[in-house]
Structures are given as C-alpha cells and as structure tokens.
Design an enzyme around this catalytic site. Sequence first.
Site, PDB file in Angstrom:
ATOM      1  N   SER A 161      33.707  41.910  41.031  1.00 40.47           N
ATOM      2  CA  SER A 161      34.156  42.561  42.258  1.00 40.47           C
ATOM      3  C   SER A 161      34.152  41.591  43.443  1.00 40.47           C
ATOM      4  O   SER A 161      34.775  40.550  43.365  1.00 40.47           O
ATOM      5  CB  SER A 161      33.295  43.793  42.508  1.00 40.47           C
ATOM      6  OG  SER A 161      33.992  44.675  43.331  1.00 40.47           O
ATOM      7  N   LYS A 167      35.790  37.667  43.703  1.00 41.02           N
ATOM      8  CA  LYS A 167      36.573  36.970  44.730  1.00 41.02           C
ATOM      9  C   LYS A 167      35.897  35.627  45.036  1.00 41.02           C
ATOM     10  O   LYS A 167      36.543  34.579  45.145  1.00 41.02           O
ATOM     11  CB  LYS A 167      36.656  37.807  46.009  1.00 41.02           C
ATOM     12  CG  LYS A 167      37.114  39.262  45.827  1.00 41.02           C
ATOM     13  CD  LYS A 167      37.181  40.011  47.154  1.00 41.02           C
ATOM     14  CE  LYS A 167      36.930  41.520  47.089  1.00 41.02           C
ATOM     15  NZ  LYS A 167      37.863  42.354  46.426  1.00 41.02           N
ATOM     16  N   TRP A 188      41.450  51.181  42.292  1.00 47.74           N
ATOM     17  CA  TRP A 188      41.276  50.553  43.615  1.00 47.74           C
ATOM     18  C   TRP A 188      41.533  49.045  43.544  1.00 47.74           C
ATOM     19  O   TRP A 188      42.053  48.438  44.474  1.00 47.74           O
ATOM     20  CB  TRP A 188      39.851  50.856  44.074  1.00 47.74           C
ATOM     21  CG  TRP A 188      39.418  50.400  45.425  1.00 47.74           C
ATOM     22  CD1 TRP A 188      38.368  49.563  45.691  1.00 47.74           C
ATOM     23  CD2 TRP A 188      39.930  50.791  46.709  1.00 47.74           C
ATOM     24  NE1 TRP A 188      38.217  49.402  47.045  1.00 47.74           N
ATOM     25  CE2 TRP A 188      39.166  50.143  47.706  1.00 47.74           C
ATOM     26  CE3 TRP A 188      40.988  51.617  47.116  1.00 47.74           C
ATOM     27  CZ2 TRP A 188      39.402  50.287  49.066  1.00 47.74           C
ATOM     28  CZ3 TRP A 188      41.227  51.763  48.484  1.00 47.74           C
ATOM     29  CH2 TRP A 188      40.441  51.104  49.437  1.00 47.74           C
ATOM     30  N   HIS A 204      34.653  50.644  37.233  1.00 43.27           N
ATOM     31  CA  HIS A 204      34.439  49.400  37.971  1.00 43.27           C
ATOM     32  C   HIS A 204      33.003  48.925  37.735  1.00 43.27           C
ATOM     33  O   HIS A 204      32.059  49.490  38.299  1.00 43.27           O
ATOM     34  CB  HIS A 204      34.676  49.717  39.451  1.00 43.27           C
ATOM     35  CG  HIS A 204      34.527  48.561  40.367  1.00 43.27           C
ATOM     36  ND1 HIS A 204      35.459  47.560  40.452  1.00 43.27           N
ATOM     37  CD2 HIS A 204      33.549  48.233  41.258  1.00 43.27           C
ATOM     38  CE1 HIS A 204      35.086  46.678  41.366  1.00 43.27           C
ATOM     39  NE2 HIS A 204      33.914  47.055  41.866  1.00 43.27           N
TER      40      HIS A 204
HETATM   41  C1  GTR Z   1      34.680  47.624  47.442  1.00 43.93           C
HETATM   42  C2  GTR Z   1      35.722  46.705  47.984  1.00 43.93           C
HETATM   43  C3  GTR Z   1      36.294  45.911  46.857  1.00 43.93           C
HETATM   44  C4  GTR Z   1      35.229  45.316  45.979  1.00 43.93           C
HETATM   45  C5  GTR Z   1      34.040  46.232  45.788  1.00 43.93           C
HETATM   46  C6  GTR Z   1      32.771  45.603  45.219  1.00 43.93           C
HETATM   47  O1  GTR Z   1      34.174  48.508  48.362  1.00 43.93           O
HETATM   48  O2  GTR Z   1      36.693  47.489  48.602  1.00 43.93           O
HETATM   49  O3  GTR Z   1      37.166  44.937  47.371  1.00 43.93           O
HETATM   50  O4  GTR Z   1      34.829  44.088  46.457  1.00 43.93           O
HETATM   51  O5  GTR Z   1      33.652  46.822  46.955  1.00 43.93           O
HETATM   52  O6  GTR Z   1      32.397  44.477  45.538  1.00 43.93           O
HETATM   53  O7  GTR Z   1      32.108  46.308  44.448  1.00 43.93           O
END
Ligand code: GTR
Length: 397
Positions: free
Chosen positions: A232, A236, A323, A376
């Site tokens: 997540s 990045k 998402w 996720h």
């Molecule tokens: C979310 C964000 C994502 C992702 C995620 C995470 O809220 O919108 O871009 O980075 O967090 O890190 O779990």
Amino acid sequence: MPFVPLYGEESVPAFCLPELLRSEAGHAIETAGQWNTVRRPELLRLFREHVYGFPPAADPHFRVEIRESGFAFGRNALREQVRLRFGSDGRAPFIDLLLYRPRSPHPVPAFLGLNFKGNHTTTFDPVVFSPASWVSEAAPHGAQQRRWPYERILEAGFAVATFYYGDAAPDSPLHWREGLARLAPAQHEGPLPTGNEPGAVAWWAWGLSRALDYLSTYPAIDSRRIAVIGHSRHGKAALLAGAEDERFALVISNDSGCTGAALSRRRIGERIVAINERFPHWFCGNYHRFNEKEDRLPVDQHQLIALMAPRPVYIASATNDHWADPVGEYQAAVAAAPVYALFGFPQVAAALGNGMPAPDTSVGDRIGYHIRTGDHDMLAEDWRHFLRFAGRHFCEA
Ligand code: GTR
C-alpha cells in the site's frame, strides 16, 4: 464537494499515456544506452519535480548501535535489532531495524520493507522491541504478523529486515518532519511540503536506502541480492526507493494503487485529488497542481515501474481492492514492458498475457504480476508468489 470515487471499466475515460520510449526532445529511444543516459534521467527528474520531490538533501551517515541479538525460531535463525542513529546527540533521529537471517555458511539474499505499526507487531517473537519514536496508536505484539511470514521467508533461504515507517517520517501532516526530515533544513515555511520539496513518501524511500546501506555492509547478506518490498503506501515508497536507488536488485509493490503502480489517467478508485487531500504531506507541493488534471501530468505510473529496468519488478493486487485499481496496476506493468526489450528481454509483455490473469495465478517473468482473491492486505499467499519470483531471479540466475 466531497470526492466521489468511480469504479468499473465503463467509468474509465479515453486517455493517452505519456510516451515511454520518446525523449522530451522527440527522439525515439531505441537502445539501453539511450534509455540510461537520456530517458531514464528525464523521467526521474519529472517524477522528482512533479510527484515525489527531489531526494532529501541530508547527511546519510549513521552510527550503528546493536540493541539486541540472538537465536530465533527454534535456533534456526538469527535475530538482530540495531539502531541506525543519524547524528551524535541523544536526540538525533534514528531507524530501529529488525533483521532475521537464516543460519547459512554463505551470504544470503534479503527482503527489506517498512512496517505500519512497529517491529513488534510483525511477529510474536517476544524479544522484539516496540517503537521508541512517535507512534500514532499503540498496537499489540504480533498484530500484523500475517503480513510477515518470517519462518517461511527464512526457510526459503532469505533474510528479512523491516523498520517502523514512522521512524523515517511520522505519517501525519503535522508531524511528518519530526523523523529523518530533521536532518534537512525545511525548504519552505509552513507545515506541508511545497514546490519540489520531498514529502513523507520520499523520506520513507530515503530511510529504505539507509537501511540498505547498513545491510550492504553486513557480511552474512549478499548486497547484490536485496529486494525492497512494500504494501500500500509502503508499496509506493518501495517503488520510489527502487527508482531512486538502483542498488535494490528487485522491487515488489503490493496493492500500492494511486501514485504507486496504478495508472493515474484511468481516474477510477483513488484519484490524485483524493490522495492529496487526505494525505497532503505524502508528495511534493507541485503534485497538487494535478488534482483533477491527470492529463496534464507529464508522467504516469507505468514510467515509474519502467525505472526499475532491467531489474525484476513484481506488482501485486487484490480482487476486492477497487480503491487501488487493480486493472490500472496490471496495465501499468504491461505498459512498462517495452523498456525491458531494450535490455534484451523482448518477451516481458507477452509473459504478462493479454489481459488480467485469473485470480491467484502469477504471470510474467522480469515483470511479475498476480491478483490475490480477497482484501487490501499483504498475506502469506502474496509472499508465496514473491518468494518464487525472487527465488527465480536471485537463486537460479
Ligand atoms: C489509503 C490510501 C491509499 C493507500 C492506503 C494504505 O487510505 O488512500 O493510497 O496508501 O491508505 O496505505 O493502506
């Protein structure tokens, strides 16, 4: 107006991706040499200027303090907990690294990644310390153990190292400068990054490079076989770390989504405007100019993936993670493939197939991809594919 995400292929507008293999001056990039000397530096500069900021201008030197070491997991492995301290006074910022390695007569390959809630949450190993630095919410020992199947990683012959990302930069618009950013003078007034000043993601990536500095001096680890991995927001950071620091021999992005592996121009799921509003400290100030203006961004995320070439890179998604736009992550991986052909790997695009693979099936060779059934998260099933991919590139080469 509150941000309303769109989902589904029918919501994706027509778009043109910025070209991968044409220089800003309009010349076709036809060789690995042209990529390395012309196009790669151009793209890196564009990502620095418009998205992540320039790499922090900070003194990278640290002192190593061994805090604890011992046998782990029934004496099959060794554990070490070290503090990398940047500066000599007691208030200097630091990274607390947790390292496990298999007992082996030879230097072993390794994974390095950030964790969300402290090293102690990655394992039930009772000796592992919880973070000493700023922490948003206290989390219990082992709370995120599912993301770190240490014994399987060690059995596969890899070392694995992690640190709490808040050591590098606390994940808060008000406090993100309270970690390693104390090493660099703020470039501007005000709490948020402005212009091309690096934001929190760039500091996380910088911290990963410093941990790599340490692992590279470690005799039991093979410095030429260190993979950076992240889930997540950490995905990045892993992609950025791999783009900025070519010593990372392999890069893994798990569910990294918007401003990670997913194509921004698809404009579904999380969009630039949404990420900038919720996390205004993550990217550079200039990135906010592209809120709802994805078409004006001079780069897209396939070009970030391409910056890994010719090193192996793996992109993973999850079926319920709309998402993060799994299709956009897959398409970015495919769109990055042509650069690998310049390096003598013409089959990279074909190996990714013609469209999304079936769930839980890994495809690809130097660019790998799978979409796991479920939410996720980063789970043992994901690691099964990562271990096979890294094993193929690190151990069978
Ligand atoms: C979310 C964000 C994502 C992702 C995620 C995470 O809220 O919108 O871009 O980075 O967090 O890190 O779990």
